[in-house]
Design an enzyme around this catalytic site. Sequence first.
Site, PDB file in Angstrom:
ATOM      1  N   ASP A  37       1.002  -1.512  -0.324  1.00  0.00           N
ATOM      2  CA  ASP A  37       0.263   0.111   0.389  1.00  0.00           C
ATOM      3  C   ASP A  37       0.947   1.438   0.520  1.00  0.00           C
ATOM      4  OD1 ASP A  37      -3.498   0.667   0.675  1.00  0.00           O
ATOM      5  OD2 ASP A  37      -1.779   2.104   0.934  1.00  0.00           O
ATOM      6  N   ASN A  94     -13.318  -3.351   2.673  1.00  0.00           N
ATOM      7  CA  ASN A  94     -13.719  -1.781   2.882  1.00  0.00           C
ATOM      8  C   ASN A  94     -14.581  -2.496   1.703  1.00  0.00           C
ATOM      9  OD1 ASN A  94     -12.047  -1.633   4.504  1.00  0.00           O
ATOM     10  ND2 ASN A  94     -10.998  -0.336   3.699  1.00  0.00           N
ATOM     11  N   VAL A 154     -11.100   2.696  -4.103  1.00  0.00           N
ATOM     12  CA  VAL A 154     -11.248   2.286  -4.821  1.00  0.00           C
ATOM     13  C   VAL A 154     -11.955   1.424  -5.372  1.00  0.00           C
ATOM     14  CG1 VAL A 154      -8.812   1.013  -6.320  1.00  0.00           C
ATOM     15  CG2 VAL A 154      -7.687   2.862  -4.907  1.00  0.00           C
ATOM     16  N   HIS A 213     -10.398  -5.232  -3.019  1.00  0.00           N
ATOM     17  CA  HIS A 213      -8.885  -5.406  -3.040  1.00  0.00           C
ATOM     18  C   HIS A 213      -8.861  -6.120  -1.202  1.00  0.00           C
ATOM     19  CE1 HIS A 213      -9.964  -1.332  -2.702  1.00  0.00           C
ATOM     20  NE2 HIS A 213      -9.697  -1.396  -1.772  1.00  0.00           N
ATOM     21  N   ILE A 214      -7.769  -6.705  -0.760  1.00  0.00           N
ATOM     22  CA  ILE A 214      -7.897  -7.458   0.170  1.00  0.00           C
ATOM     23  C   ILE A 214      -6.271  -7.116   1.280  1.00  0.00           C
ATOM     24  CG2 ILE A 214      -7.989  -8.708   2.026  1.00  0.00           C
ATOM     25  CD1 ILE A 214      -9.085 -10.967  -0.208  1.00  0.00           C
ATOM     26  N   HIS A 215      -7.096  -5.670   2.851  1.00  0.00           N
ATOM     27  CA  HIS A 215      -5.933  -5.137   2.790  1.00  0.00           C
ATOM     28  C   HIS A 215      -4.896  -5.809   3.724  1.00  0.00           C
ATOM     29  CE1 HIS A 215      -6.740  -0.972   2.207  1.00  0.00           C
ATOM     30  NE2 HIS A 215      -8.133  -1.298   1.969  1.00  0.00           N
TER      31      HIS A 215
HETATM   32  P1  AMP Z   1     -10.068   1.555   0.386  1.00  0.00           P
HETATM   33  O1  AMP Z   1      -9.787   2.658   1.229  1.00  0.00           O
HETATM   34  O2  AMP Z   1      -9.892   0.568   0.826  1.00  0.00           O
HETATM   35  O3  AMP Z   1     -10.136   1.598  -0.887  1.00  0.00           O
HETATM   36  O4  AMP Z   1      -8.006   1.149   0.008  1.00  0.00           O
HETATM   37  C1  AMP Z   1      -7.359   1.897  -1.164  1.00  0.00           C
HETATM   38  C2  AMP Z   1      -5.804   1.421  -0.581  1.00  0.00           C
HETATM   39  O5  AMP Z   1      -4.997   1.873  -1.742  1.00  0.00           O
HETATM   40  C3  AMP Z   1      -5.871   2.480   0.077  1.00  0.00           C
HETATM   41  O6  AMP Z   1      -5.359   1.837   1.599  1.00  0.00           O
HETATM   42  C4  AMP Z   1      -4.464   3.321  -0.265  1.00  0.00           C
HETATM   43  O7  AMP Z   1      -3.440   3.890   0.042  1.00  0.00           O
HETATM   44  C5  AMP Z   1      -4.072   2.359  -1.390  1.00  0.00           C
HETATM   45  N1  AMP Z   1      -3.531   3.097  -2.838  1.00  0.00           N
HETATM   46  C6  AMP Z   1      -3.853   4.216  -3.668  1.00  0.00           C
HETATM   47  N2  AMP Z   1      -3.081   4.147  -4.611  1.00  0.00           N
HETATM   48  C7  AMP Z   1      -1.751   3.765  -4.781  1.00  0.00           C
HETATM   49  C8  AMP Z   1      -1.261   2.894  -5.253  1.00  0.00           C
HETATM   50  N3  AMP Z   1      -1.128   4.157  -6.733  1.00  0.00           N
HETATM   51  N4  AMP Z   1      -0.146   2.343  -4.538  1.00  0.00           N
HETATM   52  C9  AMP Z   1      -0.303   1.293  -3.943  1.00  0.00           C
HETATM   53  N5  AMP Z   1      -1.811   1.785  -3.198  1.00  0.00           N
HETATM   54  C10 AMP Z   1      -2.664   2.537  -2.861  1.00  0.00           C
END
Ligand code: AMP
Length: 112
Positions: free
Chosen positions: A28, A85, A94, A98-100
């Site tokens: 991330d 999320n 985004v 995606h899985i954090h």
């Molecule tokens: P969410 O808020 O669950 O949609 O997670 C989106 C995640 O994408 C966030 O934790 C951001 O920090 C991460 N993110 C956004 N842009 C990038 C990028 N270019 N490379 C890696 N992670 C990113």
Amino acid sequence: MTLFEKIIAREIPAEIVFEDDQCLAFRDISPQAPIHILIIPKKTIARIAAAQADDQSLLGHLLLTAAEIARRENIAPAGYRLVINNGPHGGETVPHLHIHLLGGRHLNWPPG
Ligand code: AMP
């Protein structure tokens, strides 16, 4: 194309830690823990609420991949958290599933 589709296509850079035919995992850009990795399907699925019955095996693969990456990152013994999320109240920013994977420190519960 979403941001994550551009990362899959190598149109924007990311620190990729794992890839196979079904998924990609990368660090991330704004880590919330010492280890913060996103595991995403290569298939375009906007969010978990948009997944269909025929995505069942792919979804299982994403979870097993997250657990394997946790082992490789040496955070499995101490523990870690997987987060998805979904939608505005879930904190999704985004629109590509995606899985954090978060670990490397003690994580509080409940989340904010
Ligand atoms: P969410 O808020 O669950 O949609 O997670 C989106 C995640 O994408 C966030 O934790 C951001 O920090 C991460 N993110 C956004 N842009 C990038 C990028 N270019 N490379 C890696 N992670 C990113």
